[in-house]
Scaffold this active site. Structure first.
Site, mmCIF file in Angstrom:
data_model
loop_
_atom_site.group_PDB
_atom_site.id
_atom_site.type_symbol
_atom_site.label_atom_id
_atom_site.label_comp_id
_atom_site.label_asym_id
_atom_site.label_seq_id
_atom_site.Cartn_x
_atom_site.Cartn_y
_atom_site.Cartn_z
ATOM 1 N N ASP A 182 0.857 -1.195 0.000
ATOM 2 C CA ASP A 182 0.000 0.000 0.000
ATOM 3 C C ASP A 182 0.890 1.240 0.000
ATOM 4 O O ASP A 182 2.039 1.201 0.454
ATOM 5 C CB ASP A 182 -0.848 0.041 1.280
ATOM 6 C CG ASP A 182 -2.063 -0.880 1.193
ATOM 7 O OD1 ASP A 182 -2.324 -1.446 0.123
ATOM 8 O OD2 ASP A 182 -2.752 -1.016 2.226
ATOM 9 N N ARG A 204 -0.814 -0.905 -8.812
ATOM 10 C CA ARG A 204 -2.176 -0.462 -8.490
ATOM 11 C C ARG A 204 -2.212 1.065 -8.567
ATOM 12 O O ARG A 204 -1.417 1.739 -7.908
ATOM 13 C CB ARG A 204 -2.541 -0.903 -7.073
ATOM 14 C CG ARG A 204 -3.888 -0.346 -6.610
ATOM 15 C CD ARG A 204 -4.083 -0.474 -5.100
ATOM 16 N NE ARG A 204 -4.073 -1.838 -4.650
ATOM 17 C CZ ARG A 204 -3.842 -2.186 -3.374
ATOM 18 N NH1 ARG A 204 -3.597 -1.263 -2.453
ATOM 19 N NH2 ARG A 204 -3.848 -3.452 -3.026
#
Ligand code: FAD
Length: 308
Positions: free
Chosen positions: A134, A184
């Site tokens: 992340d 991502r």
């Protein structure tokens, strides 16, 4: 409103107030299906059975001591083993916040986070799945990309996250749009200064479209993390324009947000991965979801008012 909520997400007094309100739990449940690993596995099983893929996030961030960092890493090792035993890999992978495993510790936080992340990547490899790192606030971007670079030497399939709201991201997309590189792309969820990020939502959307164009034209594996209908339509157009097969990119959405759209995209033959957070440390994640949409705050405040 967004900045106020994001500031509150870092305030311990507000945290105590919100976390102890009985109604909070039922609102939290919309975004965070449970606290225990059993809850995470049960939801993963349901989602996978309905044709979706999953990225599990063991909630936790801004770890301030080594013991917490080690126990966060242990939680990942154990959930990965569990996912493999339950036959849920490779459909389920994990998402990891480096600040949970020590990145912000004074002194050699980056090395501690890298060591923990390396152990977690090795466990993911044994379990037959992958890890995506992340991305947190902009002060961590360089450190996170350095750790990604190191991890990819041994685990090339480790996923990166880039945030379209940062001015730097189009260039980062170019650097990461190479073969085998899982990236991502999200808009970004933190409160960032204008010196590093686009302050205007429309500018963020335009940046997202530009970054997406770079990733979809490249050789990597784009992971399109947005619930925004216009950007999802642009992604589909780009996939057609670049003749990308459905197994060369995927859509990603958060648990509890636009579930019908998740199913619609699966019905069209796309890979769709749902980001599922679990654990007791849900406050920061929950507040970021409130900040994204004023209607969520209204709903939350109305629930508080009607129950008190
Ligand atoms: C899989 C995944 C992983 C992510 N990982 C990161 C990360 O590592 N770092 C990071 O900074 N950010 C991350 N994010 C969050 C992201 O940056 C955005 O904050 C979030 O996705 C909202 O932006 P959006 O693209 O959906 O667009 P928006 O313009 O915010 O939303 C578009 C539409 O989606 C729906 N929607 C969006 N958010 C909500 C909500 N909270 N509640 C209800 N409906 C909503 C609404 O219908 C809204 O109109 C991630 C997002 C996803 C989907």
């Amino acid at each position: 409103m967004r900045s106020v909520i994001l500031a509150a997400s870092r305030d311990n007094r507000v945290k105590r107030l919100i976390a102890s309100a009985p109604i909070t739990r039922s609102v939290v449940k919309r975004f965070i299906p449970g606290e225990a690993p059993d809850d995470a596995v049960a939801v993963t099983r349901q989602l996978v059975a309905s044709g979706l893929q999953v990225s599990l996030d063991h909630l936790g961030e801004d770890t301030t001591d080594q013991q917490h960092a080690a126990s966060a890493a242990k939680a990942y090792l154990s959930i990965l083993e569990r996912l493999a035993t339950e036959g849920l890999t490779p459909a389920a992978e994990v998402s990891l916040k480096l600040s949970a495993v020590g990145q912000a510790l004074p002194g050699d936080g980056e090395r501690i986070a890298l060591n923990h992340a390396h152990m977690i990547c090795a466990a993911a490899e044994r379990a037959g799945t992958t890890v995506t790192l992340d991305m947190e606030d902009h002060t961590t971007t360089d450190s996170t990309l350095r750790i990604l670079h190191d991890l990819r030497k041994d685990f090339p399939e480790t996923g990166a996250v880039l945030q379209a709201y940062l001015h730097r991201t189009e260039a980062d997309c170019r650097a990461l749009a190479h073969e085998g590189s899982r990236v991502r792309l999200c808009k970004g969820a933190y409160d960032e200064p204008e010196s590093v990020a686009f302050p205007d939502k429309h500018e963020v959307d335009l940046s997202y479209a530009r970054c997406l164009a770079v990733l979809m034209a490249g050789e990597g594996y784009p992971m399109i993390a947005t619930h925004d209908p216009r950007l999802i339509a642009i992604a589909a157009d780009l996939a057609r324009a670049h003749d990308r097969k459905p197994d060369t990119y995927e859509y990603q959405m958060l648990y509890g947000i636009r579930p019908n759209e998740q199913r619609r995209l699966v019905g069209l033959g796309n890979t769709v991965r749902v980001y599922v957070p679990y654990g007791t440390d849900w406050y920061g994640y929950f507040m970021r979801r409130l900040a994204e949409r004023p209607a969520n705050v209204t709903f939350f405040l109305r629930s508080l008012a009607t129950r008190s």
